[in-house]
Every structure is written in C-alpha cells, then in structure tokens.
Design an enzyme around this catalytic site. Structure first.
Site, PDB file in Angstrom:
ATOM      1  N   GLU A  75      13.122  -1.435 -12.781  1.00 27.10           N
ATOM      2  CA  GLU A  75      12.084  -2.351 -13.261  1.00 27.10           C
ATOM      3  C   GLU A  75      12.213  -2.512 -14.777  1.00 27.10           C
ATOM      4  OE1 GLU A  75       7.364  -3.067 -12.218  1.00 27.10           O
ATOM      5  OE2 GLU A  75       8.124  -1.021 -12.368  1.00 27.10           O
TER       6      GLU A  75
ATOM      7  N   ASN B 136      11.291   5.372 -20.163  1.00 28.04           N
ATOM      8  CA  ASN B 136      11.881   4.928 -18.908  1.00 28.04           C
ATOM      9  C   ASN B 136      13.372   4.615 -19.053  1.00 28.04           C
ATOM     10  OD1 ASN B 136      10.215   4.422 -16.247  1.00 28.04           O
ATOM     11  ND2 ASN B 136       8.783   4.231 -17.931  1.00 28.04           N
TER      12      ASN B 136
ATOM     13  N   ALA C   9       0.844  -1.204   0.000  1.00 32.63           N
ATOM     14  CA  ALA C   9       0.000   0.000   0.000  1.00 32.63           C
ATOM     15  C   ALA C   9       0.875   1.249   0.000  1.00 32.63           C
ATOM     16  CB  ALA C   9      -0.938  -0.010   1.205  1.00 32.63           C
TER      17      ALA C   9
ATOM     18  N   ILE D 291       0.223   4.379  -5.018  1.00 30.46           N
ATOM     19  CA  ILE D 291      -0.963   3.957  -5.769  1.00 30.46           C
ATOM     20  C   ILE D 291      -1.877   3.093  -4.898  1.00 30.46           C
ATOM     21  CG2 ILE D 291      -1.766   2.455  -7.636  1.00 30.46           C
ATOM     22  CD1 ILE D 291      -0.995   5.108  -8.711  1.00 30.46           C
TER      23      ILE D 291
ATOM     24  N   LYS E 236       0.072   1.957 -23.125  1.00 33.68           N
ATOM     25  CA  LYS E 236       0.876   2.546 -22.055  1.00 33.68           C
ATOM     26  C   LYS E 236       2.345   2.149 -22.194  1.00 33.68           C
ATOM     27  CE  LYS E 236       1.299   3.327 -17.141  1.00 33.68           C
ATOM     28  NZ  LYS E 236       0.882   2.986 -15.764  1.00 33.68           N
TER      29      LYS E 236
ATOM     30  N   ASN F 270       6.386   3.775 -21.822  1.00 32.94           N
ATOM     31  CA  ASN F 270       7.315   3.252 -20.823  1.00 32.94           C
ATOM     32  C   ASN F 270       8.545   2.605 -21.438  1.00 32.94           C
ATOM     33  OD1 ASN F 270       5.795   4.049 -18.609  1.00 32.94           O
ATOM     34  ND2 ASN F 270       4.691   2.111 -18.440  1.00 32.94           N
TER      35      ASN F 270
END
Length: 325
Positions: free
Chosen positions: A286, A213, A8, A11, A205, A209
């Site tokens: 990532e 990125n 959590a 987002i 999307k 990215n």
C-alpha cells in the site's frame, strides 16, 4: 441505524462487533473461511479490555443487505476503485462512507474552501478519477484509526491495543451524521471523537507510516530496530521533517514533535509494520496512499522533498519486482 462493513477483516470485524454490541443493525461483508466462521459462531473478540462475542449478520452479498446509513470501508485504499459492484447495492441517497484507510485519502482537497488546491484531485489515490466515480466525495467521512487488531483465526479477532477512531467531515463541519456515528461507536465501547479538522490526525499518523512502513519493507527491520540504528533513525527524522513541511504547505499544521513521534514508535518494540507483513505474505504493498500521495502533494505545493522521493523510488521498485517474482 444500519451499517455495512465492507471488508470485515481484522479492523472491520472488530468495529462491527462493537457496534452490534451497542444495538446497531450491522452487516459484515466478507468472504472465505473468515466469513464461514462468523456466520456459524459470530465474531469472537479477544481483548485486554474484556473478551466478548457478537453475532451480527454476515454475508458475501451486498445485495442481500441493501441500502444502509453508513458503509465502513475495511478495504485497502488501492481496492476502492474496483469496489463499485460491491458498494452499489449499499448506497442510498444519504449513505455516508467511512474510509478507515492509512495515508492520504482521495477526498483530501475536497471541501477546503479558500485553499488554492481546493478540489484538486490526487492522482496517486484517485487515478483518472476512478475512486471518485465509485465514491463521490460528498459521501466521505474521514477516519483515522488508532487501533491494532489481527485475525487470530477465522472469526476470531485479537484486539492488541487502542480503541480510537477519529472521524471528521472534509469541510470541517460538525455534522449530524458524524455525531450520530460517534455516539454509536462510543456506545459500543470505542473512542470516536468528531474532529473539526481530521486532516491533522491524518498527518500525525502519516508521519509514522510514511517513514517506518517503506523503510521496514526495504530493510526487513522492525520499528525498534530502525529507531535504534543511528543512521536509519536520522533518515526517519528527515522524512518526518519533509512530511511536516508538506502538510503545512497543504493547509494543515500538525502539532507534533518529531523526536516524540520516533520515541513513540520505538516503544512499540519489535513490531513489523503492515507493509512489511504484506511483503512477507506476498500481498500488494500500500505505497500510493502512504508515500506516493505525499510526494505528489509536495509537487503540487512546490515543496522540495528529496528524501521522500528517493525512498518512494526504492519502495516503488520493490513493489513492482515483488509482484512479478
């Protein structure tokens, strides 16, 4: 409806607060100062759409939560394989998992009946089947996040823009579990369309990215700087063109203009991508889901992708050397 948000962060806490406001039983699973603040003061959301505070249950112990109807994964994709101990107490026979990740998900070729690669495992995002072992594909609900948030302070979420969370089943069905989740998200003030083929949103999307990125991490440039430099803009366009060709070979046909996609990124302004922010913070990059999996799908579909391969080699080297420096 009972939902656990595992991871959590910016987002996840925002989604959990919105769902709690809609009357859903929400359990936020986090750690550290952020968890302590949410326990004491709830989640405070600061947003141009209106500030609010929600007080869902917050814990660092999934066993305290028990089985839920949905798990919303707020973890980075590279953490999925090692999350088994956290997930196990939350999973009942019918628990669905919403993977709100960037890039290509581990379930990508699951449910693609009739496609030559139906059931194909993507090593970059499911090495040795380690993610599938923790997250069986039948539990997966695809999710593409068009929402920007940040943790301004422990327990305080700054909502910057966007409220859309597109969801969909890997087998392209409009399932009752997706419809129920969508209704709850909408009741909480979010946009949550149930897409017949969420893969199209994944690729749209991903076009941004996959280019911005790694290039931002390699150059330390913001999105607008990359767009306004003629040669780097051309490089972005070439990476996007290769990505579209790979998407179509993999059974999806995103309807998006490359120029429109680049211009949209330019309008974001001097924004640091998540990968550049992770690099500057000394965090793991990532890269596997965002570009490694795309290169692997190019190999599986025999699509030449020289630009993506070269950029992937560079960002992979940076990732390896930054972790040991």
């Amino acid at each position: 409806m009972k939902i656990a948000v595992l991871g959590a962060g910016a987002i996840g806490a925002y989604v959990g607060a919105a769902l709690h406001r809609a009357g859903v039983e929400v359990h936020l699973i986090a750690r550290g100062a952020h968890l302590a603040a949410m326990r004491e003061h709830g989640v405070r959301v600061l947003s141009p759409r209106g500030d609010f505070t929600a007080r869902p249950h917050a814990t660092d112990s999934p066993s305290e939560v028990g089985e839920v109807d949905y798990v919303f994964l707020g973890l980075k994709a590279y953490s999925y394989a090692s999350s088994g101990d956290l997930l196990a107490p939350l999973l009942g026979p019918g628990t669905a998992v919403i993977a709100a990740q960037n890039g290509i998900p581990w379930w990508y070729f699951h449910g693609m009946t009739g496609h030559p690669l139906e059931g194909q495992r993507i090593e970059a995002v499911d090495p040795g089947g380690s993610v599938t072992a923790v997250l069986p594909m039948e539990r997966a609900i695809g999710c593409v996040v068009y929402c920007s948030t940040e943790i301004q302070a422990p327990g305080v979420i700054r909502h910057l823009e966007g409220t859309r969370f597109s969801i969909g089943e890997p087998d392209r069905s409009i399932s009752p579990r997706c419809v129920a989740l969508s209704e709850a998200m909408i009741a909480g003030g979010l946009k949550c369309p149930v897409e017949k083929d969420v893969r199209e949103d994944i690729w749209i999307k991903l076009m941004g990215n996959v280019a911005f990125n790694p290039l931002s991490a390699l150059t330390r440039a913001t999105m607008v700087e990359i767009c306004e430099h003629e040669d780097s803009r051309d490089l972005v366009a070439q990476m996007m063109a290769e990505t579209l060709t790979i998407a179509r070979a993999a059974g999806c046909d995103p309807q998006i203009s490359i120029d429109k996609r680049i211009d949209g990124a330019r309008r974001v302004g001097h924004h640091k991508t998540s990968m550049l922010q992770d690099l500057e913070a000394g965090k793991r990059l990532e890269i596997d889901a965002i570009i490694g999996a795309v290169v692997e799908i190019a190999e599986l579909t025999r699509v030449p992708a020289p630009t993506l391969r070269h950029v992937y080699a560079a960002i992979d080297l940076l990732s390896r050397t930054s972790l040991v420096s």
